[in-house]
Scaffold this motif. Structure first.
Motif, PDB file in Angstrom:
ATOM      1  N   PHE A  62       0.821  -1.207   0.000  1.00 45.69           N
ATOM      2  CA  PHE A  62       0.000   0.000   0.000  1.00 45.69           C
ATOM      3  C   PHE A  62       0.860   1.265   0.000  1.00 45.69           C
ATOM      4  O   PHE A  62       0.443   2.299  -0.518  1.00 45.69           O
ATOM      5  CB  PHE A  62      -0.930   0.001   1.218  1.00 45.69           C
ATOM      6  N   VAL A  63       2.033   1.188   0.594  1.00 44.12           N
ATOM      7  CA  VAL A  63       2.930   2.343   0.615  1.00 44.12           C
ATOM      8  C   VAL A  63       3.334   2.717  -0.806  1.00 44.12           C
ATOM      9  O   VAL A  63       3.272   3.883  -1.211  1.00 44.12           O
ATOM     10  CB  VAL A  63       4.168   2.062   1.484  1.00 44.12           C
ATOM     11  N   LYS A  64       3.720   1.712  -1.581  1.00 41.11           N
ATOM     12  CA  LYS A  64       4.138   1.977  -2.955  1.00 41.11           C
ATOM     13  C   LYS A  64       2.969   2.495  -3.795  1.00 41.11           C
ATOM     14  O   LYS A  64       3.132   3.393  -4.625  1.00 41.11           O
ATOM     15  CB  LYS A  64       4.720   0.702  -3.577  1.00 41.11           C
ATOM     16  N   GLU A  65       1.788   1.914  -3.596  1.00 40.14           N
ATOM     17  CA  GLU A  65       0.615   2.373  -4.343  1.00 40.14           C
ATOM     18  C   GLU A  65       0.324   3.842  -4.046  1.00 40.14           C
ATOM     19  O   GLU A  65      -0.029   4.611  -4.942  1.00 40.14           O
ATOM     20  CB  GLU A  65      -0.600   1.515  -3.983  1.00 40.14           C
ATOM     21  N   ARG A  66       0.492   4.238  -2.796  1.00 37.88           N
ATOM     22  CA  ARG A  66       0.243   5.637  -2.436  1.00 37.88           C
ATOM     23  C   ARG A  66       1.299   6.552  -3.044  1.00 37.88           C
ATOM     24  O   ARG A  66       0.994   7.644  -3.522  1.00 37.88           O
ATOM     25  CB  ARG A  66       0.215   5.785  -0.916  1.00 37.88           C
ATOM     26  N   VAL A  67       2.551   6.131  -3.020  1.00 40.37           N
ATOM     27  CA  VAL A  67       3.619   6.949  -3.604  1.00 40.37           C
ATOM     28  C   VAL A  67       3.400   7.097  -5.104  1.00 40.37           C
ATOM     29  O   VAL A  67       3.581   8.175  -5.674  1.00 40.37           O
ATOM     30  CB  VAL A  67       5.004   6.332  -3.313  1.00 40.37           C
ATOM     31  N   LEU A  68       2.973   6.024  -5.760  1.00 39.49           N
ATOM     32  CA  LEU A  68       2.712   6.091  -7.199  1.00 39.49           C
ATOM     33  C   LEU A  68       1.577   7.057  -7.522  1.00 39.49           C
ATOM     34  O   LEU A  68       1.622   7.778  -8.518  1.00 39.49           O
ATOM     35  CB  LEU A  68       2.373   4.693  -7.740  1.00 39.49           C
ATOM     36  N   SER A  69       0.543   7.100  -6.677  1.00 37.03           N
ATOM     37  CA  SER A  69      -0.619   7.942  -6.951  1.00 37.03           C
ATOM     38  C   SER A  69      -0.405   9.395  -6.541  1.00 37.03           C
ATOM     39  O   SER A  69      -0.961  10.306  -7.154  1.00 37.03           O
ATOM     40  CB  SER A  69      -1.856   7.383  -6.241  1.00 37.03           C
ATOM     41  N   GLN A  70       0.429   9.621  -5.503  1.00 37.99           N
ATOM     42  CA  GLN A  70       0.581  10.974  -4.967  1.00 37.99           C
ATOM     43  C   GLN A  70       1.962  11.584  -5.231  1.00 37.99           C
ATOM     44  O   GLN A  70       2.144  12.777  -5.020  1.00 37.99           O
ATOM     45  CB  GLN A  70       0.330  10.971  -3.452  1.00 37.99           C
ATOM     46  N   GLY A  71       2.898  10.790  -5.696  1.00 35.66           N
ATOM     47  CA  GLY A  71       4.281  11.263  -5.801  1.00 35.66           C
ATOM     48  C   GLY A  71       4.584  12.157  -6.976  1.00 35.66           C
ATOM     49  O   GLY A  71       5.754  12.494  -7.206  1.00 35.66           O
ATOM     50  N   GLN A  72       3.551  12.544  -7.749  1.00 31.66           N
ATOM     51  CA  GLN A  72       3.674  13.471  -8.867  1.00 31.66           C
ATOM     52  C   GLN A  72       4.758  13.018  -9.851  1.00 31.66           C
ATOM     53  O   GLN A  72       4.733  11.887 -10.326  1.00 31.66           O
ATOM     54  CB  GLN A  72       3.897  14.896  -8.332  1.00 31.66           C
ATOM     55  N   TRP A  73       5.746  13.843 -10.174  1.00 33.22           N
ATOM     56  CA  TRP A  73       6.720  13.486 -11.215  1.00 33.22           C
ATOM     57  C   TRP A  73       7.953  12.752 -10.659  1.00 33.22           C
ATOM     58  O   TRP A  73       8.914  12.524 -11.374  1.00 33.22           O
ATOM     59  CB  TRP A  73       7.190  14.747 -11.951  1.00 33.22           C
ATOM     60  N   GLY A  74       7.910  12.374  -9.397  1.00 31.27           N
ATOM     61  CA  GLY A  74       9.031  11.639  -8.811  1.00 31.27           C
ATOM     62  C   GLY A  74       9.192  10.263  -9.444  1.00 31.27           C
ATOM     63  O   GLY A  74       8.253   9.687  -9.991  1.00 31.27           O
ATOM     64  N   THR A  75      10.404   9.725  -9.376  1.00 33.42           N
ATOM     65  CA  THR A  75      10.704   8.413  -9.960  1.00 33.42           C
ATOM     66  C   THR A  75      10.991   7.404  -8.857  1.00 33.42           C
ATOM     67  O   THR A  75      11.487   7.753  -7.778  1.00 33.42           O
ATOM     68  CB  THR A  75      11.919   8.491 -10.907  1.00 33.42           C
ATOM     69  N   ILE A  76      10.695   6.133  -9.149  1.00 34.32           N
ATOM     70  CA  ILE A  76      10.872   5.049  -8.182  1.00 34.32           C
ATOM     71  C   ILE A  76      11.917   4.066  -8.716  1.00 34.32           C
ATOM     72  O   ILE A  76      11.883   3.672  -9.882  1.00 34.32           O
ATOM     73  CB  ILE A  76       9.544   4.320  -7.921  1.00 34.32           C
ATOM     74  N   THR A  77      12.843   3.692  -7.824  1.00 35.70           N
ATOM     75  CA  THR A  77      13.867   2.690  -8.148  1.00 35.70           C
ATOM     76  C   THR A  77      13.764   1.554  -7.150  1.00 35.70           C
ATOM     77  O   THR A  77      13.835   1.777  -5.929  1.00 35.70           O
ATOM     78  CB  THR A  77      15.284   3.294  -8.084  1.00 35.70           C
ATOM     79  N   GLU A  78      13.572   0.337  -7.651  1.00 29.87           N
ATOM     80  CA  GLU A  78      13.407  -0.813  -6.770  1.00 29.87           C
ATOM     81  C   GLU A  78      14.727  -1.150  -6.079  1.00 29.87           C
ATOM     82  O   GLU A  78      15.799  -1.116  -6.696  1.00 29.87           O
ATOM     83  CB  GLU A  78      12.914  -2.021  -7.552  1.00 29.87           C
ATOM     84  N   GLU A  79      14.637  -1.490  -4.798  1.00 31.64           N
ATOM     85  CA  GLU A  79      15.810  -1.951  -4.041  1.00 31.64           C
ATOM     86  C   GLU A  79      15.660  -3.415  -3.658  1.00 31.64           C
ATOM     87  O   GLU A  79      16.559  -4.225  -3.858  1.00 31.64           O
ATOM     88  CB  GLU A  79      15.986  -1.107  -2.769  1.00 31.64           C
ATOM     89  N   SER A  80      14.490  -3.743  -3.088  1.00 33.80           N
ATOM     90  CA  SER A  80      14.215  -5.115  -2.678  1.00 33.80           C
ATOM     91  C   SER A  80      12.701  -5.303  -2.648  1.00 33.80           C
ATOM     92  O   SER A  80      11.943  -4.414  -3.040  1.00 33.80           O
ATOM     93  CB  SER A  80      14.820  -5.393  -1.290  1.00 33.80           C
TER      94      SER A  80
END
Length: 437
Positions: A366-384
């Protein structure tokens, strides 16, 4: 209702709804910047408006002002703050006349003269009878906003109420439509139009005897009551932007203790106001979901780009039209400054890097889903499987900071170092509150 009076009632209702009974009459008046006598007069005026708005309802459906102040979260889609929108733009005679026209057109098509006769028969004795020109103007207005339909064919044209959508729906379809509008009005902005549509659908359900069967299907509602009041100025601002008109208003900063300033016309009673009179070119309206606030971003000839909380705007008036080339240049300049703005910040850009943790490695992230929906133009890089990095370039740290903080222990700020130190200090302070006693 006069614009200046409406400004006062907006701030009056805002404080009533947010503070409730926390203030005495004297404290309330001081906070609002009015006298106790004006406080009592405004309260009486609000009661009269509410009685006018609900005077045609049966006794069990009427409302008292005190009922509107009684807070009920799950029924707050009928907030006290909405009734001003029903009363602010129409004179009492006009309101009664439009109601009579709509009532007459509910079940059959009528010509202009037949509508005039129906209004004349039912118009209260205290009001003058409408003439044909007035009725034609009312019918044109109702047709433009889609409330009635004009029949096709030769003259004289007939008019009928545009309620086919509701009348042709089955009971289940009408309930589904009501549920959909209820959800959208409580989660989308602007929302006032949705609330008013919801009221009309509720009346249709009541006429079919279905209102008792309606169960709230959606218990979570995204509510900021003051947001509804701010929408009072929203369409005025939107129209000025569309027409490239300047706006003049008196701005009362929310940081000040006064939230209203009267417009004194008598020179004997003039006093220095705490507000700031400004003339600006409105460029953009921005909504902050984090705090439920509307912002007007505009250009001032002396100070350049300025940002205003919508709740502080009073005495709004349209001014001269701006040349299209000048308006386009200022808008382009603003968009460039807002390119990396989390909400309205136009400060220096900097990079923010945060590590987010999924508290449940085996369940939905749920944390990632929220960041994807609210994080605007920020980018995500997987770690684990349980962590990922979030990186964004943003103007300043002030506006993004509450969003990062809202994740609690699921968010670790890595850069910039100054923001990381601020978070460490804040969490240490909070931890101190929970030390063993």
């Amino acid at each position: 209702m006069a614009k200046e009076s409406f400004d006062k009632e907006i701030q009056f209702l805002r404080m009533l709804s947010l503070a409730g009974g926390a203030y005495s009459r004297q404290q309330f008046a001081e906070r609002l910047g009015i006298s106790v006598h004006t406080f009592d007069k405004t309260l009486r005026n609000l009661k009269e408006i509410m009685n006018t708005v609900y005077q045609r309802l049966p006794q069990d459906q009427g409302k008292e002002l005190s009922e509107g102040l009684r807070y009920n979260y799950y029924e707050s889609a009928d907030p006290l703050l909405l009734f001003l929108f029903r009363a602010k733009s129409l004179k009492e005679s006009e309101s009664i006349r439009l109601s009579l026209i709509l009532t007459a057109l509910q079940h059959k098509s009528l010509t202009t003269l037949e509508v005039m006769d129906a209004c004349s028969e039912n118009m209260p004795d205290t009001f003058s009878l409408p003439d044909e020109k007035t009725i034609r103007g009312d019918l044109k207005y109702l047709e433009e906003i889609g409330v009635i339909l004009k029949s096709k064919g030769s003259r004289p044209y007939g008019y009928k109420a545009a309620n086919d959508l509701v009348t042709r729906l089955s009971d289940d379809e009408l309930i589904d439509l009501y549920d959909f509008v209820d959800i959208m009005a409580n989660t989308q902005v602007p929302s006032v139009q949705g609330y008013l549509l919801r009221d009309n659908l509720k009346k249709a359900l009541r006429q079919r005897g279905l209102d008792v069967t309606v169960v709230e299907p959606y218990l979570y509602k995204y509510h900021y009551h003051s947001r509804i009041l701010d929408e009072a100025h929203l369409y005025t601002v939107f129209l000025a932007i569309q027409q490239r008109k300047k706006l003049s208003f008196l701005y009362l900063s929310p940081k000040r203790t006064k939230s209203y300033a009267s417009k004194n016309t008598n020179p004997l009673f003039e006093r220095e106001t705490e507000g700031v009179a400004v003339i600006v070119i409105p460029l953009r309206v921005i909504y902050d979901h984090q705090y439920g606030r509307w912002y007007l971003v505009a250009h001032n000839s002396r100070q350049g780009i300025m940002k205003f909380r919508m709740e502080g705007l009073t005495q709004i008036e349209q001014e001269d039209t701006v040349e299209e080339a000048e308006f386009a240049h200022k808008l382009t300049n603003l968009e460039e400054q807002l390119r990396y703005s989390w909400v309205t910040d136009t400060g220096r850009s900097m990079k923010v890097i945060a590590r987010f943790h999924n508290p449940d490695s085996f369940g939905p992230n749920f944390v990632k889903e929220r960041v994807l929906s609210q994080g605007q133009w920020g980018t995500i890089t997987e770690e684990s499987d349980s962590t990922f990095l979030y990186e964004i370039i943003v103007n300043g740290l002030f506006e993004i900071k509450p969003w990062l903080r809202s994740f609690g222990s699921s968010c670790e700020v890595l850069e910039p170092a100054s923001l990381r130190r601020e978070f460490i200090a804040e969490w240490k302070e909070i931890q101190a509150y929970y030390e063993p006693v």
